[in-house]
Design an enzyme around this catalytic site. Structure first.
Site, PDB file in Angstrom:
ATOM      1  N   GLY A   1     -14.746 -12.112   4.462  1.00 24.41           N
ATOM      2  CA  GLY A   1     -15.658 -13.295   4.717  1.00 24.41           C
ATOM      3  C   GLY A   1     -16.080 -13.864   3.153  1.00 24.41           C
TER       4      GLY A   1
ATOM      5  N   CYS B   1      -9.346 -26.378  34.812  1.00 30.54           N
ATOM      6  CA  CYS B   1      -8.151 -27.071  34.139  1.00 30.54           C
ATOM      7  C   CYS B   1      -7.261 -27.591  35.456  1.00 30.54           C
ATOM      8  CB  CYS B   1      -7.133 -26.101  33.526  1.00 30.54           C
ATOM      9  SG  CYS B   1      -5.372 -26.808  33.130  1.00 30.54           S
TER      10      CYS B   1
ATOM     11  N   CYS C   1      -3.565 -26.210  35.537  1.00 35.94           N
ATOM     12  CA  CYS C   1      -3.211 -24.867  35.926  1.00 35.94           C
ATOM     13  C   CYS C   1      -4.432 -24.053  36.498  1.00 35.94           C
ATOM     14  CB  CYS C   1      -2.877 -24.148  34.894  1.00 35.94           C
ATOM     15  SG  CYS C   1      -4.176 -23.578  33.656  1.00 35.94           S
TER      16      CYS C   1
ATOM     17  N   CYS D   1      -6.257 -27.715  29.875  1.00 33.35           N
ATOM     18  CA  CYS D   1      -6.253 -26.666  28.803  1.00 33.35           C
ATOM     19  C   CYS D   1      -5.840 -27.285  27.638  1.00 33.35           C
ATOM     20  CB  CYS D   1      -5.352 -25.516  28.918  1.00 33.35           C
ATOM     21  SG  CYS D   1      -5.681 -24.412  30.351  1.00 33.35           S
TER      22      CYS D   1
ATOM     23  N   CYS E   1      -1.328 -23.061  29.162  1.00 35.06           N
ATOM     24  CA  CYS E   1      -1.413 -23.782  30.168  1.00 35.06           C
ATOM     25  C   CYS E   1      -0.015 -23.711  30.991  1.00 35.06           C
ATOM     26  CB  CYS E   1      -1.739 -24.988  29.835  1.00 35.06           C
ATOM     27  SG  CYS E   1      -2.432 -26.179  31.532  1.00 35.06           S
TER      28      CYS E   1
END
Lengths: 234, 299, 261
Positions: free
Chosen positions: B36, B245, B248, B270, B276
């Site tokens: 970080g 979606c 899909c 998606c 997808c």
């Protein structure tokens, strides 16, 4: 009778630097004692330096020489040498001062102004406020004025607020500068009563009274400052 | 799709010279050692302007090897212009194999999304970062923000979230959502949707962040704790959609909104294109095949 | 209220020199809990420099500044504390009110966020609590509670200054430093602010070091006064004594220069 203030060989002069360092001597070798139960009147002509002397006892004016010993918290402290912190302490708990004029701060109510010294003593706010109400009633300040700032009060009313503030706490030593000026007979009597009560509880009082009647009624003695004026003053 | 296995003449492997790659690797090592923490690095001029992924490209260039398989996505898609350009760039300069399949890639360079398919140990995710400093918009002075990180003075970060709640009733930050890394540094995870933040927490893959214009690199080693900032009475939560979606039928992936016409019709698809496609190939379908209901007439 | 035994702040022979130029020189004083110390002088007298050095913002060239911390007792701010400790102290126990409120506020976040920031900085994580706290403070500084979400840019100068004070006091500091807090405000606005300060000092038992060029402000707020000229303290004592019986030529000049209204 315990001694509360001992003034020893105190001298005072002003040096006016803004006027080519002119030296104005005021007092030489003042010796003075104030004890509990006393009510001493400062006497002398107008301009003789009564107020000046009183201010020296309050550490509002400095001394050129000497000692001003005050009995505070069971010990003697010399105001001339004391630190500001100590003096503030003494003013809070031991040394009360009723000046000639009330210094008005806008927006603070009369009740708050009068209660403040008690709050500084350590009393709880509600108790201080109640005591303030009582003493204001005694001094004939009408209740409708208590929540207002003294800004718009008459001279006499302002002076009574000043007195209320000065007498609300039980100071062992009290300095009173013209406490009855601008008061009518009725209110003068109230102030007399307050002074008597203070005497009875053992306060040591020093006052400047232009009013002879009051002076004769409450005072146990006199102190003439004229005797201590510097030679140079005519 | 494998690229031609010839490297472009006149360029070192993966475009950067070896000394530069070493310098970047040193920075990456530091970054991995302090999760970080933003490590400054001497970023080079790249054949693309700032704002087009130069940081990500430099990180990838420093770590990529002949046997790596590279996937590049932009907002989840393999076939947008940027993704295609960068993929071709590495194909040309490193002659590496490239892929669109998440599970086949060893290095995935991404702009603003984490793939839906969970990543595994041994994979590396390289993020493109515009502004690495999470405190930048509240405290413009670099001298101050460095001190704040050093002394863990992160009150200001919560000020931003407080402002969101006071203005919108909830934390309105929906992307580049700040997170506390390993209990120590607060980082900006790059403009990924907050939906993706939970994926970073304890991820088995190595995550590297490169900011080219700002010249900073930071990292999350595998299995690092990443906790998104929030308030006790306004806990962190992720986006949800009303629909699945349309292609899909996926219920829990990040959906893009596609406007279909000027009558207000839209569909949700998606964002992760490969995810997808995979689902469609496996037989999942969505509502896109049906006629749109309630077609609104224009007045 | 004034009679604690231990000093809160001890300044010992502090000098701040900029090369050969004297910012302030050989300044010493003690401050007790509940006391207000005024520092007066003209521009260039060194009072702001002194204020910065005793508030942990710039290190003095010589001398020491000792503060009575809550947990570890008397500590020298510069030799016995490192920067993180000083910064933490400046966010919690100490407060600094700038002359220009814009220097002490975040102008791009709401009033509530300004007040809440110090709380969030010490780990407060409950939005509702932070907000309530901020609302109470708006009350104390006499700003309408429904301005909580407004930006300070929409406030008047006086309101901004009061907001700066609230922002500083929310973590209950014990010692507040103020640099000309009433400068740049209208007279009536000044009066209101001064009264507010007086009340807060009394109610919260604050110690204050206030730098001002306005003797009326000093008279109203401070128990003690220091007069500075050319970097030196030329006189110090009780406020009423310094103003009523000034000894030093410069003090006398200052006092005699006040216009009576």
């Amino acid at each position: 009778m315990t001694e509360m203030i001992q003034v020893q060989n105190v001298a005072k002069q002003f040096v006016l630097h803004t006027q080519e360092s002119a030296v104005i001597p005021v007092f030489e070798n003042i010796n003075f004692t104030l004890s509990s139960g006393d009510c001493i009147a400062l006497t002398g002509q107008s301009g003789a330096g009564k107020s000046t002397f009183m201010r020296m006892l309050y550490a509002n004016y400095l001394c050129s020489r000497g000692q001003i010993n005050v009995y505070h918290d069971k010990e003697w402290i010399d105001l001339v040498q004391a630190s500001p912190h100590q003096i503030l302490n003494i003013r809070e708990k031991t040394l009360g001062y009723v000046s000639q004029f009330l210094r008005v701060i806008p927006r603070v109510s009369t009740l708050e102004i009068v209660a403040e010294p008690l709050a500084n003593f350590g009393y709880e706010k509600p108790i201080a406020l109640e005591a303030a109400r009582q003493i204001l009633s005694r001094l004939n300040i009408p209740e409708r004025l208590w929540s207002l700032s003294p800004l718009t009060f008459s001279g006499g009313e302002q002076q009574r607020v000043n007195i209320a503030r000065g007498f609300i706490a039980n100071y062992p030593i009290m300095l009173l500068d013209e406490p009855t000026a601008s008061l009518d007979a009725a209110n003068r009597a109230v102030v007399l009563g307050l002074i008597e009560e203070a005497k009875e509880r053992g306060a040591a009082i020093l006052g400047i009274f232009h009013d002879h009647e009051t002076r004769n009624a409450v005072c146990t003695g006199e102190f003439d400052v004229t005797a201590y004026r510097s030679e140079a003053y005519v | 799709m494998s690229a031609a296995l010839d490297q472009q003449d006149g360029y070192n492997f993966a475009y950067l010279d070896e000394q530069t790659k070493r310098m970047i690797r040193r920075s990456i090592l530091k970054a991995v050692a302090i999760p970080g923490y933003q490590v400054p690095f001497a970023g080079r001029e790249m054949p693309m302007p700032y704002g087009w992924g130069t940081g990500g490209v430099q990180v990838t260039a420093a770590i990529i090897g002949k046997d790596d398989v590279l996937k590049v996505i932009d907002q989840g898609s393999d076939d947008t212009t940027n993704a295609v350009s960068i993929r071709k760039f590495f194909a040309k300069t490193a002659a590496v194999e490239t892929t669109e399949a998440t599970e086949e890639a060893s290095i995935i360079q991404t702009r603003h999304r984490i793939p839906e398919t969970a990543l595994q140990e041994g994979q590396i995710l390289v993020y493109q970062v515009p502004i690495p400093e999470p405190l930048r918009f509240l405290e413009p002075r670099e001298t101050e923000t460095r001190k704040m990180h050093a002394l863990q003075e992160y009150g200001l970060m919560h000020v931003k979230l407080y402002e969101d709640i006071s203005r919108h009733g909830h934390i309105a930050t929906t992307y580049a959502y700040p997170a506390l890394v390993n209990g120590r540094y607060v980082m900006d995870p790059s403009p990924i949707p907050k939906f993706d933040n939970p994926k970073m927490d304890m991820m088995p893959a190595l995550q590297l962040f490169g900011a080219g214009r700002e010249k900073r690199i930071y990292a999350l080693p595998p299995y690092t704790e990443v906790k998104s900032l929030d308030f006790e009475d306004h806990p962190f939560d992720i986006q949800e959609w009303d629909s699945d979606c349309a292609l899909c039928g996926a219920k829990d992936s990040f959906l893009d909104e596609i406007v279909l016409d000027d009558a207000g019709n839209r569909m949700f698809v998606c964002s992760d294109s490969h995810f997808c496609q995979q689902r469609q190939q496996a037989g999942f379908t969505g509502t896109a095949n049906e006629l749109p209901a309630d077609t609104k007439e224009r007045a | 209220m004034l009679s604690q035994k231990e000093t809160l702040l001890s300044v010992n022979n502090v000098s701040v020199l900029y090369g050969e130029r004297v910012g302030c020189q050989n300044v010493s004083f003690d401050l007790w809990p509940g006391e207000v110390l005024g520092i007066v002088g003209e521009s260039g007298s060194g009072k702001s420099t002194l204020l910065n050095s005793i508030s942990a913002r710039i290190q003095p060239t010589s001398g020491s500044v000792t503060y009575n911390t809550r947990v570890d007792g008397q500590r020298d701010l510069y030799t016995e504390m490192n920067e993180p400790e000083r910064r933490l102290l400046m966010r919690t126990d100490l407060a600094y009110v700038h002359q220009n409120p814009r220097d002490g506020l975040r102008m791009n976040v709401s009033a509530g966020a300004n007040i809440g920031e110090r709380l969030m900085a010490i780990g407060e994580r409950h939005y509702g609590n932070i907000r309530n706290n901020a609302e109470q403070w708006l009350d104390k500084i006499e700003i309408d509670q429904n301005r909580l979400d407004d930006l300070p840019t929409t406030f008047s100068g006086g309101m901004q200054q009061r907001l700066q004070i609230a922002r500083n006091l929310v973590t209950r500091p014990r010692l507040v430093f103020m640099d000309e807090p009433t400068g740049g405000l209208d007279v009536s606005v000044q009066a209101r602010l001064l009264d507010l300060l007086r009340g807060l000092v009394r109610d919260l038992g604050l110690s204050v070091v206030i730098v001002t060029h306005d003797l009326a402000v000093a008279r109203l707020l401070s128990h003690r006064l220091m007069v500075m000229q050319n970097g030196q303290v030329v006189e110090s004592g009780l406020t009423d004594q310094v103003l009523d019986d000034p000894q030093h030529p410069y003090s006398q000049l200052l006092v005699s220069s006040i216009l009576q209204t």
